[in-house]
Motif scaffolding. Structure first.
Motif, PDB file in Angstrom:
ATOM      1  N   SER A  62       0.802  -1.222   0.000  1.00 23.13           N
ATOM      2  CA  SER A  62       0.000   0.000   0.000  1.00 23.13           C
ATOM      3  C   SER A  62       0.835   1.272   0.000  1.00 23.13           C
ATOM      4  N   VAL A  63       2.125   1.184   0.329  1.00 26.75           N
ATOM      5  CA  VAL A  63       2.963   2.388   0.397  1.00 26.75           C
ATOM      6  C   VAL A  63       4.098   2.375  -0.611  1.00 26.75           C
ATOM      7  N   LYS A  64       4.252   1.302  -1.345  1.00 26.04           N
ATOM      8  CA  LYS A  64       5.341   1.219  -2.332  1.00 26.04           C
ATOM      9  C   LYS A  64       5.233   2.352  -3.344  1.00 26.04           C
ATOM     10  N   GLY A  65       6.361   2.988  -3.607  1.00 27.43           N
ATOM     11  CA  GLY A  65       6.391   4.091  -4.554  1.00 27.43           C
ATOM     12  C   GLY A  65       6.036   5.432  -3.946  1.00 27.43           C
ATOM     13  N   ARG A  66       5.529   5.432  -2.713  1.00 26.93           N
ATOM     14  CA  ARG A  66       5.169   6.701  -2.055  1.00 26.93           C
ATOM     15  C   ARG A  66       6.028   6.962  -0.811  1.00 26.93           C
ATOM     16  N   PHE A  67       6.378   5.896  -0.093  1.00 31.40           N
ATOM     17  CA  PHE A  67       7.157   6.039   1.146  1.00 31.40           C
ATOM     18  C   PHE A  67       8.585   5.541   0.915  1.00 31.40           C
ATOM     19  N   ALA A  68       9.531   6.109   1.652  1.00 30.96           N
ATOM     20  CA  ALA A  68      10.921   5.669   1.590  1.00 30.96           C
ATOM     21  C   ALA A  68      11.497   5.628   2.995  1.00 30.96           C
ATOM     22  N   ILE A  69      12.054   4.480   3.350  1.00 30.87           N
ATOM     23  CA  ILE A  69      12.687   4.317   4.658  1.00 30.87           C
ATOM     24  C   ILE A  69      14.193   4.425   4.499  1.00 30.87           C
ATOM     25  N   SER A  70      14.845   5.033   5.467  1.00 29.38           N
ATOM     26  CA  SER A  70      16.307   5.154   5.448  1.00 29.38           C
ATOM     27  C   SER A  70      16.798   5.179   6.892  1.00 29.38           C
ATOM     28  N   ARG A  71      18.094   5.033   7.055  1.00 31.06           N
ATOM     29  CA  ARG A  71      18.658   5.048   8.402  1.00 31.06           C
ATOM     30  C   ARG A  71      20.016   5.715   8.415  1.00 31.06           C
ATOM     31  N   VAL A  78      16.243   6.175  12.388  1.00 29.69           N
ATOM     32  CA  VAL A  78      15.572   5.708  11.181  1.00 29.69           C
ATOM     33  C   VAL A  78      14.555   6.766  10.766  1.00 29.69           C
ATOM     34  N   TYR A  79      14.396   6.913   9.458  1.00 28.48           N
ATOM     35  CA  TYR A  79      13.495   7.920   8.908  1.00 28.48           C
ATOM     36  C   TYR A  79      12.446   7.252   8.025  1.00 28.48           C
ATOM     37  N   LEU A  80      11.310   7.916   7.895  1.00 32.87           N
ATOM     38  CA  LEU A  80      10.297   7.492   6.947  1.00 32.87           C
ATOM     39  C   LEU A  80       9.804   8.730   6.211  1.00 32.87           C
ATOM     40  N   GLN A  81      10.182   8.842   4.946  1.00 30.29           N
ATOM     41  CA  GLN A  81       9.704   9.918   4.093  1.00 30.29           C
ATOM     42  C   GLN A  81       8.402   9.463   3.456  1.00 30.29           C
ATOM     43  N   MET A  82       7.347  10.207   3.707  1.00 29.54           N
ATOM     44  CA  MET A  82       6.018   9.836   3.210  1.00 29.54           C
ATOM     45  C   MET A  82       5.539  10.900   2.234  1.00 29.54           C
ATOM     46  N   ASN A  83       5.348  10.509   0.986  1.00 28.62           N
ATOM     47  CA  ASN A  83       4.895  11.417  -0.062  1.00 28.62           C
ATOM     48  C   ASN A  83       3.535  10.979  -0.581  1.00 28.62           C
ATOM     49  N   ASN A  84       2.861  11.909  -1.236  1.00 35.42           N
ATOM     50  CA  ASN A  84       1.542  11.626  -1.814  1.00 35.42           C
ATOM     51  C   ASN A  84       0.639  10.923  -0.796  1.00 35.42           C
ATOM     52  N   LEU A  85       0.536  11.517   0.362  1.00 34.81           N
ATOM     53  CA  LEU A  85      -0.235  10.900   1.439  1.00 34.81           C
ATOM     54  C   LEU A  85      -1.716  10.857   1.107  1.00 34.81           C
ATOM     55  N   LYS A  86      -2.355   9.797   1.587  1.00 32.55           N
ATOM     56  CA  LYS A  86      -3.774   9.570   1.345  1.00 32.55           C
ATOM     57  C   LYS A  86      -4.504   9.491   2.680  1.00 32.55           C
TER      58      LYS A  86
END
Length: 123
Positions: A62-71, A78-86
């Protein structure tokens, strides 16, 4: 001995972006997998994304292509970049870390959770 503290949640309009952060502190020796989970009202907690110590990532469909996890291993963060939120992304987001920590001469490996941060996506 170990704490996970999340930040970055809030209210955002559909299509907007947010960046969540989770910092681990304490007598940490190493952090293995880190991840983000979420729990919407009335629903079970579900996986959002994980990242291994070798930077391998895994995402919920459900989040593929919109969210990106990094550390950032130097900061135990750890970070979570969330784009095009619904609107369906609205939930409490929890940070998780599988880590090894030390108390005097003993080492322990445990799973830790943060306190959660609310993300609300609404007009």
């Amino acid at each position: 001995q170990v704490q996970l503290v999340e930040s970055g949640g809030g209210l955002v309009q559909p299509g907007g972006s947010l960046r969540l952060s989770c910092a681990a502190s304490g007598s940490i020796v190493s952090i293995n997998t880190m991840g983000w989970y979420r729990q919407a009202l009335g629903k079970e907690r579900e996986l959002v994304a994980t990242i291994s110590i070798g930077d391998s990532t895994n995402y919920a469909d459900s989040v593929k292509g919109r969210f990106a996890i990094s550390r950032d291993n130097a900061k135990n963060t750890v970070y979570l970049q969330m784009n095009n939120l619904k609107p369906e992304d609205t939930a409490v987001y929890y940070c998780n870390a599988d880590l090894t920590w030390r108390s005097l001469t003993l080492y322990y490996r445990n799973d830790y959770w943060g306190q959660g941060t609310q993300v609300t996506v609404a007009p």
